[in-house]
Design a protein around this motif. Structure first.
Motif: not given
Length: 383
Positions: A303-306
């Motif tokens: 979801s955080q595109r980490a």
């Protein structure tokens, strides 16, 4: 199906204290600010002209301290308090020309009033002058003698002539200290049990001039006739039935209250804020399967595109497992692991690109990297 046993964890005293610590800090700081707010107004100073809390040259702090040493209480008052002082209090009005007509009439009903500073009242016949006239005259700074029957003037003995004087021949006034018989430095009248005094030059009460000639004697004898003194500096918006907006804005209680509100907001923000600190062990009330934790962490990263953080975790875990398979210590550096993989026949460029290459910038690139790392690990383990 076997039921999972749930253990209920009771917080310890230390945990309860840690949870209540923010509120305890807020309460303690609030108490300290309340105490400071009650002390500051009594001990604070200001720069009001001819003010009893002004210790600079233009203030009247020295006179207030001398009166206090003689057992006379001196306090600042607002418009409403000035209009209601009792007969045991001498009301000192600084720059009376700033009063409204309504305020001037209300003060005239008081028993003992001393008007100081008629510099702004030149050429007028105000209600408190009662027929006299205030004017400016460039004096020669000569020394003046009483020349009247006033006991206050007699105890003063002599004054230096000043630029601001009183003139006129109104009945009932005792005019004192004149060098030409027309202009006077002090006036008083006592009739029907009421006392009035006029000191046209406020410089006589100021710290920088109170010790010159008979200034101190005049001020002390004219103002210190009663056990209490009320010091009033009027404004042009004062009314005898309320407090003006300027008085509210200059109240000594305003700043401590404002600082207390700011401090309370900051403490509330610190108490409710969250910070990323070091990991700590915690007893969980239920057991959470490792797979759920793994999936939850993966969804959070997605979801955080980490992508960089996920790739670093994958590469670190793969490098650790490959080092174990090749017999390389975990504390070994990058060159040692690369050399060990070269001895297995793997190209150094491929190993470096997979384990230490640039981070992926998309989800597809991250999946491709994960597959390549898995293939590399299987290839080494099968050899």
């Amino acid at each position: 199906m076997k039921a999972t046993q749930v253990a209920v964890v009771t917080p310890t005293a230390r945990e309860r204290f840690a949870a209540a610590r923010p509120m305890i800090i807020i309460v303690v700081f609030s108490l300290l600010l309340v105490i400071a707010a009650s002390i500051l107004p009594a001990a604070g100073y200001n720069n009001a002209p001819v003010g009893i809390r002004n210790k600079e040259g233009d203030g009247a702090r020295a006179l207030a301290q001398v009166l206090g040493d003689h057992g006379i209480s001196v306090r600042d008052v607002n418009a409403q308090q000035a209009a209601s002082v009792d007969e045991n209090t001498t009301l000192v009005v600084i720059f009376p020309s700033r009063m409204t007509e309504e305020m001037a009439k209300a003060i005239e009903t008081r028993t003992n009033v001393v008007y100081v500073g008629l510099e702004e009242d030149q050429g007028s016949y105000s209600v408190y002058l009662q027929g006299l006239r205030s004017s400016r005259k460039y004096s020669s700074k000569t020394w003046l003698t009483p020349g009247c029957t006033s006991d206050i003037a007699s105890r003063t003995q002599h004054l230096q002539a000043s630029d601001y004087v009183l003139s006129g021949t109104a009945d009932g006034w005792n005019l004192c200290f004149s060098d030409d018989g027309r202009n006077y430095a002090y006036a008083e009248r006592s009739d029907s049990g009421r006392f009035r005094a006029l000191i046209p030059d406020s410089l006589r009460l100021r710290n920088r001039a109170i010790s010159e000639g008979g200034n101190a004697a005049l001020a002390i004898n004219a103002i210190g006739r009663t056990p209490k003194v009320a010091w009033y500096s009027p404004t042009r918006t004062d009314t005898p039935t309320g407090t003006s907006t300027q008085e509210l804005l200059t109240s000594p209680y305003l700043m401590p209250a404002f600082l207390m509100i700011i401090a309370a907001c900051l403490l509330a923000g610190l108490a409710r804020g969250r910070r990323l600190g070091p990991l700590t062990s915690e007893r969980l009330p239920i057991e959470v399967p490792a797979s759920e934790t793994l999936i939850g962490k993966a969804r959070l990263m997605r979801s955080q595109r980490a992508y960089e953080h996920a790739a670093q975790a994958l590469r670190s875990s793969t490098a650790s497992r490959i080092a174990t398979a090749l017999g390389v210590a975990h504390t070994a550096d990058r060159e040692a692991l690369t050399h060990a993989m070269e001895q297995r026949g793997l190209p150094a460029s491929r190993c470096s690109a997979l384990l230490w290459g640039p981070p992926p910038t998309s989800e597809k690139a991250l999946i491709r990297l994960a597959n390549d790392l898995d293939a590399l690990e299987k290839e080494i383990r099968h050899d």
